[in-house]
Design a protein around this motif. Structure first.
Motif, short mmCIF file in Angstrom:
data_model
loop_
_atom_site.label_atom_id
_atom_site.label_comp_id
_atom_site.label_asym_id
_atom_site.label_seq_id
_atom_site.Cartn_x
_atom_site.Cartn_y
_atom_site.Cartn_z
N ASP A 112 0.82 -1.28 0.06
CA ASP A 112 -0.02 0.12 0.26
C ASP A 112 0.98 1.14 0.07
OD1 ASP A 112 -2.43 -1.23 0.13
OD2 ASP A 112 -2.23 -1.88 2.24
N GLN A 113 2.28 1.30 0.29
CA GLN A 113 2.79 2.33 0.22
C GLN A 113 3.09 3.09 -0.72
OE1 GLN A 113 3.78 2.97 3.69
NE2 GLN A 113 2.48 1.31 3.81
N ILE A 114 3.08 2.50 -1.92
CA ILE A 114 3.19 3.49 -3.13
C ILE A 114 1.62 4.20 -3.53
CG2 ILE A 114 3.27 3.26 -5.71
CD1 ILE A 114 5.64 0.93 -5.18
N ASP A 115 0.75 3.44 -3.30
CA ASP A 115 -0.70 3.76 -3.44
C ASP A 115 -0.67 5.14 -2.52
OD1 ASP A 115 -0.89 1.64 -4.87
OD2 ASP A 115 -2.22 0.48 -3.45
N ILE A 116 -0.43 4.90 -1.10
CA ILE A 116 -0.33 6.09 -0.31
C ILE A 116 0.30 7.28 -0.85
CG2 ILE A 116 0.24 7.02 1.88
CD1 ILE A 116 -0.24 3.86 3.13
N GLU A 117 1.64 7.11 -1.31
CA GLU A 117 2.30 8.35 -1.62
C GLU A 117 1.75 8.85 -2.83
OE1 GLU A 117 6.47 7.21 -2.43
OE2 GLU A 117 6.61 6.27 -0.58
N PHE A 118 1.00 7.96 -3.87
CA PHE A 118 0.45 8.57 -4.98
C PHE A 118 -0.88 9.23 -4.78
CE2 PHE A 118 -2.77 7.98 -8.32
CZ PHE A 118 -2.25 8.39 -9.54
N LEU A 119 -1.51 8.85 -3.80
CA LEU A 119 -2.87 9.52 -3.41
C LEU A 119 -2.50 10.88 -2.81
CD1 LEU A 119 -5.03 6.29 -2.52
CD2 LEU A 119 -5.27 7.83 -4.36
N GLU A 120 -1.34 10.68 -1.72
CA GLU A 120 -1.25 12.01 -0.85
C GLU A 120 -0.89 13.08 -2.04
OE1 GLU A 120 0.10 10.40 3.29
OE2 GLU A 120 1.81 10.51 2.04
#
Length: 150
Positions: free
Chosen positions: A135-143
């Motif tokens: 989920d870490q890449i998803d979190i960075e992208f969404l932020e």
């Protein structure tokens, strides 16, 4: 019939659903591979659950059921000939379905199918609550995406 065709049938039959997870991330614009489709539905809406069971007919081997009094049936997974579809009747970081539905977004698949998805803010909250390594890449992208939209 790919899974997105099932969602097309959901639209036709006015099924209440929101795509979440990896497919929602892909539709938000993050190039991503995901084998399954995660679908958030209202956990106790029997009319909606019956619509889903009618649409899926002989596509799934056992009917979808509402969430139980102790949270059983929280996630229900079905293997179809076109792929895996998981129905989530709640989840870490997800708001109540009615709240999520009120701020849902419409996305278009590559094949032109209109798909209702969890909004970026709620998707970010769910990714942060799960906080798995993937989920870490998803979190960075969404932020970053939400920062540029402010």
């Amino acid at each position: 019939m790919p899974v997105e065709e099932i969602l097309k049938l959901f639209n036709l039959h006015k099924v209440r659903y929101l795509v979440i997870g990896g497919q929602a991330m892909r539709l938000e614009g993050l190039p991503r591979f995901s084998m399954d489709w995660d679908v958030f539905i209202p956990p106790r809406d029997m009319v909606n659950i019956e619509k889903i069971n009618t649409v899926l007919g002989n596509i799934i081997d056992m009917p979808l059921v509402p969430i139980g009094p102790k949270g059983e049936n929280f996630v229900q997974t079905y293997q179809t000939q076109w792929g895996i579809i998981q129905f989530h009747l709640g989840g870490p970081g997800l708001p109540a379905f009615d709240v999520a539905e009120a701020s849902a977004i419409q996305c278009q698949s590559e094949n032109g199918v209109s798909i209702r998805c969890l909004c970026a803010r709620h998707l970010l909250d769910s990714k942060k609550a799960a906080n798995r390594p993937q989920d870490q890449i998803d979190i960075e992208f969404l932020e970053e995406k939400l920062k540029t939209q402010s």
